[in-house]
Design a protein around this motif. Structure first.
Motif, PDB file in Angstrom:
ATOM      1  N   ALA A 195      31.589  40.292  40.583  1.00  0.00           N
ATOM      2  CA  ALA A 195      32.157  40.701  39.435  1.00  0.00           C
ATOM      3  C   ALA A 195      31.821  39.406  38.372  1.00  0.00           C
ATOM      4  O   ALA A 195      32.050  39.771  37.121  1.00  0.00           O
ATOM      5  N   SER A 196      31.314  38.293  38.648  1.00  0.00           N
ATOM      6  CA  SER A 196      30.793  37.426  37.706  1.00  0.00           C
ATOM      7  C   SER A 196      29.336  37.167  37.790  1.00  0.00           C
ATOM      8  O   SER A 196      29.116  36.133  36.869  1.00  0.00           O
ATOM      9  N   GLN A 197      28.509  37.899  38.669  1.00  0.00           N
ATOM     10  CA  GLN A 197      26.966  37.230  38.854  1.00  0.00           C
ATOM     11  C   GLN A 197      26.542  37.223  37.578  1.00  0.00           C
ATOM     12  O   GLN A 197      25.334  36.488  37.363  1.00  0.00           O
ATOM     13  N   LEU A 198      26.484  38.365  36.669  1.00  0.00           N
ATOM     14  CA  LEU A 198      25.839  38.447  35.637  1.00  0.00           C
ATOM     15  C   LEU A 198      25.921  37.444  34.686  1.00  0.00           C
ATOM     16  O   LEU A 198      25.094  36.675  33.990  1.00  0.00           O
ATOM     17  N   ALA A 199      27.201  36.794  34.585  1.00  0.00           N
ATOM     18  CA  ALA A 199      27.451  35.553  33.651  1.00  0.00           C
ATOM     19  C   ALA A 199      26.557  34.243  34.449  1.00  0.00           C
ATOM     20  O   ALA A 199      25.952  33.610  33.665  1.00  0.00           O
ATOM     21  N   TYR A 200      26.653  34.211  35.709  1.00  0.00           N
ATOM     22  CA  TYR A 200      26.053  33.057  36.427  1.00  0.00           C
ATOM     23  C   TYR A 200      24.685  33.262  36.228  1.00  0.00           C
ATOM     24  O   TYR A 200      24.024  32.377  36.153  1.00  0.00           O
ATOM     25  N   ARG A 201      24.204  34.528  36.535  1.00  0.00           N
ATOM     26  CA  ARG A 201      22.721  34.456  36.436  1.00  0.00           C
ATOM     27  C   ARG A 201      21.962  34.288  34.849  1.00  0.00           C
ATOM     28  O   ARG A 201      21.115  33.568  34.908  1.00  0.00           O
ATOM     29  N   ALA A 202      22.878  34.411  33.794  1.00  0.00           N
ATOM     30  CA  ALA A 202      22.488  33.957  32.674  1.00  0.00           C
ATOM     31  C   ALA A 202      22.343  32.413  32.600  1.00  0.00           C
ATOM     32  O   ALA A 202      21.568  32.164  31.685  1.00  0.00           O
ATOM     33  N   LEU A 203      22.844  31.647  33.731  1.00  0.00           N
ATOM     34  CA  LEU A 203      22.665  30.514  33.451  1.00  0.00           C
ATOM     35  C   LEU A 203      21.429  29.926  34.438  1.00  0.00           C
ATOM     36  O   LEU A 203      21.443  28.705  34.602  1.00  0.00           O
ATOM     37  N   GLY A 204      21.003  30.849  35.114  1.00  0.00           N
ATOM     38  CA  GLY A 204      19.828  30.580  36.043  1.00  0.00           C
ATOM     39  C   GLY A 204      20.187  30.597  37.396  1.00  0.00           C
ATOM     40  O   GLY A 204      19.552  29.912  38.323  1.00  0.00           O
ATOM     41  N   VAL A 205      21.688  30.922  37.774  1.00  0.00           N
ATOM     42  CA  VAL A 205      22.190  30.951  39.075  1.00  0.00           C
ATOM     43  C   VAL A 205      21.937  32.475  39.663  1.00  0.00           C
ATOM     44  O   VAL A 205      22.697  33.013  39.395  1.00  0.00           O
ATOM     45  N   GLU A 206      20.887  32.280  40.447  1.00  0.00           N
ATOM     46  CA  GLU A 206      20.654  33.536  41.179  1.00  0.00           C
ATOM     47  C   GLU A 206      21.400  33.931  42.536  1.00  0.00           C
ATOM     48  O   GLU A 206      21.341  35.235  42.910  1.00  0.00           O
ATOM     49  N   LEU A 207      21.793  32.767  43.222  1.00  0.00           N
ATOM     50  CA  LEU A 207      22.174  33.038  44.518  1.00  0.00           C
ATOM     51  C   LEU A 207      23.689  33.311  44.506  1.00  0.00           C
ATOM     52  O   LEU A 207      24.264  32.492  43.590  1.00  0.00           O
ATOM     53  N   TYR A 208      24.272  34.058  45.323  1.00  0.00           N
ATOM     54  CA  TYR A 208      25.878  34.188  45.464  1.00  0.00           C
ATOM     55  C   TYR A 208      26.125  34.486  46.911  1.00  0.00           C
ATOM     56  O   TYR A 208      25.684  35.192  47.708  1.00  0.00           O
ATOM     57  N   SER A 209      27.484  34.092  47.123  1.00  0.00           N
ATOM     58  CA  SER A 209      27.974  34.525  48.272  1.00  0.00           C
ATOM     59  C   SER A 209      28.691  36.100  48.123  1.00  0.00           C
ATOM     60  O   SER A 209      29.392  36.144  47.013  1.00  0.00           O
ATOM     61  N   SER A 210      28.603  36.935  49.001  1.00  0.00           N
ATOM     62  CA  SER A 210      29.095  38.104  49.011  1.00  0.00           C
ATOM     63  C   SER A 210      29.944  38.442  50.027  1.00  0.00           C
ATOM     64  O   SER A 210      29.765  38.873  51.040  1.00  0.00           O
ATOM     65  N   ALA A 211      31.234  38.386  49.764  1.00  0.00           N
ATOM     66  CA  ALA A 211      32.131  38.749  50.506  1.00  0.00           C
ATOM     67  C   ALA A 211      32.330  40.401  51.034  1.00  0.00           C
ATOM     68  O   ALA A 211      32.454  40.696  52.137  1.00  0.00           O
ATOM     69  N   ALA A 212      31.879  41.027  50.215  1.00  0.00           N
ATOM     70  CA  ALA A 212      31.882  42.580  50.280  1.00  0.00           C
ATOM     71  C   ALA A 212      30.727  42.821  51.352  1.00  0.00           C
ATOM     72  O   ALA A 212      30.911  43.769  51.930  1.00  0.00           O
ATOM     73  N   PHE A 213      29.834  41.960  51.543  1.00  0.00           N
ATOM     74  CA  PHE A 213      28.852  42.213  52.457  1.00  0.00           C
ATOM     75  C   PHE A 213      29.250  42.288  53.800  1.00  0.00           C
ATOM     76  O   PHE A 213      28.781  43.081  54.753  1.00  0.00           O
ATOM     77  N   ALA A 214      30.073  41.562  53.981  1.00  0.00           N
ATOM     78  CA  ALA A 214      30.888  41.546  55.571  1.00  0.00           C
ATOM     79  C   ALA A 214      31.355  42.952  55.957  1.00  0.00           C
ATOM     80  O   ALA A 214      31.593  43.408  57.359  1.00  0.00           O
ATOM     81  N   PHE A 215      31.781  43.787  55.098  1.00  0.00           N
ATOM     82  CA  PHE A 215      32.288  45.020  55.347  1.00  0.00           C
ATOM     83  C   PHE A 215      31.721  46.257  54.826  1.00  0.00           C
ATOM     84  O   PHE A 215      31.931  47.437  54.995  1.00  0.00           O
ATOM     85  N   ALA A 216      30.888  45.961  53.736  1.00  0.00           N
ATOM     86  CA  ALA A 216      30.302  47.189  52.778  1.00  0.00           C
ATOM     87  C   ALA A 216      28.695  46.602  52.551  1.00  0.00           C
ATOM     88  O   ALA A 216      28.517  46.643  51.210  1.00  0.00           O
ATOM     89  N   PRO A 217      28.026  46.369  53.592  1.00  0.00           N
ATOM     90  CA  PRO A 217      26.611  45.706  53.227  1.00  0.00           C
ATOM     91  C   PRO A 217      25.616  46.677  52.291  1.00  0.00           C
ATOM     92  O   PRO A 217      24.845  46.157  51.570  1.00  0.00           O
ATOM     93  N   ASP A 218      26.088  47.892  52.576  1.00  0.00           N
ATOM     94  CA  ASP A 218      25.233  48.851  51.698  1.00  0.00           C
ATOM     95  C   ASP A 218      25.440  49.006  50.285  1.00  0.00           C
ATOM     96  O   ASP A 218      24.655  48.613  49.420  1.00  0.00           O
ATOM     97  N   VAL A 219      26.732  48.795  50.109  1.00  0.00           N
ATOM     98  CA  VAL A 219      27.373  48.477  48.564  1.00  0.00           C
ATOM     99  C   VAL A 219      26.759  47.230  47.995  1.00  0.00           C
ATOM    100  O   VAL A 219      26.118  46.877  46.999  1.00  0.00           O
ATOM    101  N   SER A 220      26.853  46.000  48.676  1.00  0.00           N
ATOM    102  CA  SER A 220      26.476  44.729  48.501  1.00  0.00           C
ATOM    103  C   SER A 220      24.845  44.769  47.950  1.00  0.00           C
ATOM    104  O   SER A 220      24.696  44.066  47.071  1.00  0.00           O
ATOM    105  N   LEU A 221      24.177  45.365  49.097  1.00  0.00           N
ATOM    106  CA  LEU A 221      22.769  45.173  48.886  1.00  0.00           C
ATOM    107  C   LEU A 221      22.334  45.810  47.699  1.00  0.00           C
ATOM    108  O   LEU A 221      21.434  45.860  46.858  1.00  0.00           O
TER     109      LEU A 221
END
Length: 303
Positions: A195-221
């Motif tokens: 939900a906030s990754q676009l803002a972080y990416r604008a600062l050069g932060v490309e890595l993020y933890s994905s809680a959603a990946f734990a139950f919806a890896p297809d959506v997360s990826l």
């Protein structure tokens, strides 16, 4: 160096409250098969705060076994200093590839005190350490730069959402590391980080933890691919249908950042069990809401 989507598995519990290692192995195996860049076990989503040292060791060993060397395995460590040191050593002895340093217990430390805390835990092992900037563990520019220079500290994960501060910390760390050539990475560690990754990416932060990946890896990826490809239409659709509703549900009750992920894992067919006190589980109605959110997210993928 870590890449891709970072997987933070839950720690399944049986109905009697014991750690369910079989369900954990099944959960992690399925997740790694989907293709994350790393596994962070027994961290926030994995209810690090609720595990004793023996349980923690068993969880880390099970995760290392399930991953089988396919991606790095990081384990949580934190809380009271003596316990944080013990958990760091236990993680190393159990085969972890690195540590995520969680906040210290209860106290509101000055930023300078966090440097001493980080140093004390980091020197217990040779494992790389990612410091977690959140809750009562809040670094400023100077102390973030100082901990970044500790020999084994390899990353800085922000869970405060204070983008103004993060925007100042990043260049301060880079300047401190200078021409050392030391590998160092920044992470978006906000709950439902997408939900906030676009803002972080604008600062050069490309890595993020994905809680959603734990139950919806297809959506997360799919979201991660959309970010990497600059597919704004797909980003907006997934935010509207999946991630923003997930945030609204998460914010309904403190601790739902963990509870809804456990409920989501159970929806995948792996019985994750309840959360441990003091957290509370979703109601059956809320679990139904989560299932509807998941269905809506997958409808975007199908379209």
């Amino acid at each position: 160096m870590l890449t891709g989507v970072l997987f933070f598995p839950v720690t399944p519990f049986t109905d009697s409250g014991d750690v369910d290692l079989d369900a954990l192995r099944q959960h992690i195996t399925a997740g790694v098969d989907a293709g994350p860049g790393g596994v962070f076990v027994a961290c926030g989503t994995g209810e690090f705060h609720a595990l004793d040292r023996e349980e923690f060791a068993a969880v880390v060993r099970a995760a290392v076994d399930a991953v089988g060397g396919r991606v790095p395995v990081y384990a949580g460590a934190g809380g009271a200093l003596g316990l944080a040191r013990q958990f760091a050593r236990t993680a190393a002895e159990s085969g972890a590839d690195g540590l995520l340093l969680m906040p210290p217990y209860l106290v509101q430390p000055p930023a300078a005190g966090l440097v001493a805390y980080t140093r004390a835990v980091a020197q217990e092992t040779e494992l790389p350490v990612i410091v977690y900037n959140r809750a009562n563990a809040r670094f400023d520019e100077a102390t973030a730069a100082e901990v970044a220079q500790l020999p084994t500290v390899s990353g800085f994960k922000d869970g405060t959402g204070d983008l103004d501060l993060v925007a100042r910390i990043i260049p301060a760390v880079r300047e401190a590391l200078g021409t050392s050539g030391k590998p160092f990475q920044f992470f978006n560690g906000m709950p439902t980080a997408e939900a906030s990754q676009l803002a972080y990416r604008a600062l050069g932060v490309e890595l993020y933890s994905s809680a959603a990946f734990a139950f919806a890896p297809d959506v997360s990826l799919a979201f991660h691919r959309a970010i990497e490809e600059g597919d704004q239409e797909r980003i907006d659709a997934l935010q509207r249908s999946f991630f923003h509703p997930l945030v609204r549900l998460r914010q309904r009750v403190p601790g739902y950042a963990v509870a809804l992920v456990k409920a989501g894992v159970t929806l995948t067919g792996i019985k994750a069990g309840p959360v441990r006190p003091p957290l509370t589980s979703l109601t059956s109605r809320e679990a139904g809401e989560l299932e509807a959110i998941l269905t809506a997210g997958r409808a975007v993928l199908a379209s």
